[in-house]
Write a protein that holds these residues in place. Structure first.
Motif, PDB file in Angstrom:
ATOM      1  N   LEU A 114       1.787   6.524  -7.014  1.00 45.14           N
ATOM      2  CA  LEU A 114       0.737   7.449  -7.461  1.00 45.14           C
ATOM      3  C   LEU A 114       1.122   8.900  -7.214  1.00 45.14           C
ATOM      4  CD1 LEU A 114      -2.465   5.528  -6.325  1.00 45.14           C
ATOM      5  CD2 LEU A 114      -1.675   5.921  -8.660  1.00 45.14           C
ATOM      6  N   ILE A 115       1.714   9.180  -6.073  1.00 43.42           N
ATOM      7  CA  ILE A 115       2.138  10.553  -5.770  1.00 43.42           C
ATOM      8  C   ILE A 115       3.190  11.014  -6.767  1.00 43.42           C
ATOM      9  CG2 ILE A 115       3.401  11.965  -4.095  1.00 43.42           C
ATOM     10  CD1 ILE A 115       1.886  10.370  -1.903  1.00 43.42           C
TER      11      ILE A 115
ATOM     12  N   SER B 122       0.972   3.945  -3.055  1.00 42.61           N
ATOM     13  CA  SER B 122       0.726   5.349  -2.735  1.00 42.61           C
ATOM     14  C   SER B 122       1.870   6.227  -3.217  1.00 42.61           C
ATOM     15  CB  SER B 122       0.538   5.541  -1.232  1.00 42.61           C
ATOM     16  OG  SER B 122      -0.588   4.830  -0.785  1.00 42.61           O
ATOM     17  N   LEU B 123       3.100   5.808  -2.956  1.00 41.61           N
ATOM     18  CA  LEU B 123       4.249   6.595  -3.408  1.00 41.61           C
ATOM     19  C   LEU B 123       4.307   6.658  -4.933  1.00 41.61           C
ATOM     20  CD1 LEU B 123       7.041   5.524  -0.911  1.00 41.61           C
ATOM     21  CD2 LEU B 123       5.929   7.752  -1.098  1.00 41.61           C
TER      22      LEU B 123
ATOM     23  N   ALA C  21       0.831  -1.203   0.000  1.00 41.76           N
ATOM     24  CA  ALA C  21       0.000   0.000   0.000  1.00 41.76           C
ATOM     25  C   ALA C  21       0.866   1.253   0.000  1.00 41.76           C
ATOM     26  CB  ALA C  21      -0.924  -0.004   1.204  1.00 41.76           C
ATOM     27  N   TYR C  22       1.938   1.233   0.805  1.00 40.13           N
ATOM     28  CA  TYR C  22       2.876   2.363   0.788  1.00 40.13           C
ATOM     29  C   TYR C  22       3.491   2.517  -0.600  1.00 40.13           C
ATOM     30  CZ  TYR C  22       2.942   3.446   5.797  1.00 40.13           C
ATOM     31  OH  TYR C  22       2.616   3.845   7.059  1.00 40.13           O
TER      32      TYR C  22
END
Length: 52
Positions: free
Chosen positions: A22-23, A19-20, A15-16
């Motif tokens: 996508l950012i 998320s990274l 998940a991390y």
């Protein structure tokens, strides 16, 4: 130092990672769009100065 994530370590770390990714993708798209818009603006301003 890595915290103990227990049996959900793979899910939490993935998940991390997602998320990274996508950012960073959003940052890259924003910078690419800013460059494109800046180039278009310079083109329009150049045409405007030639005509007026």
């Amino acid at each position: 130092m890595m915290p103990d994530l227990g049996k959900y370590a793979a899910e939490v770390l993935s998940a991390y990672g997602v998320s990274l990714a996508l950012i960073f993708g959003l940052i890259w798209l924003s910078l690419a769009r800013a460059r494109r818009v800046k180039a278009e603006l310079a083109e329009v301003e150049g045409r405007r100065q030639k005509n007026g």
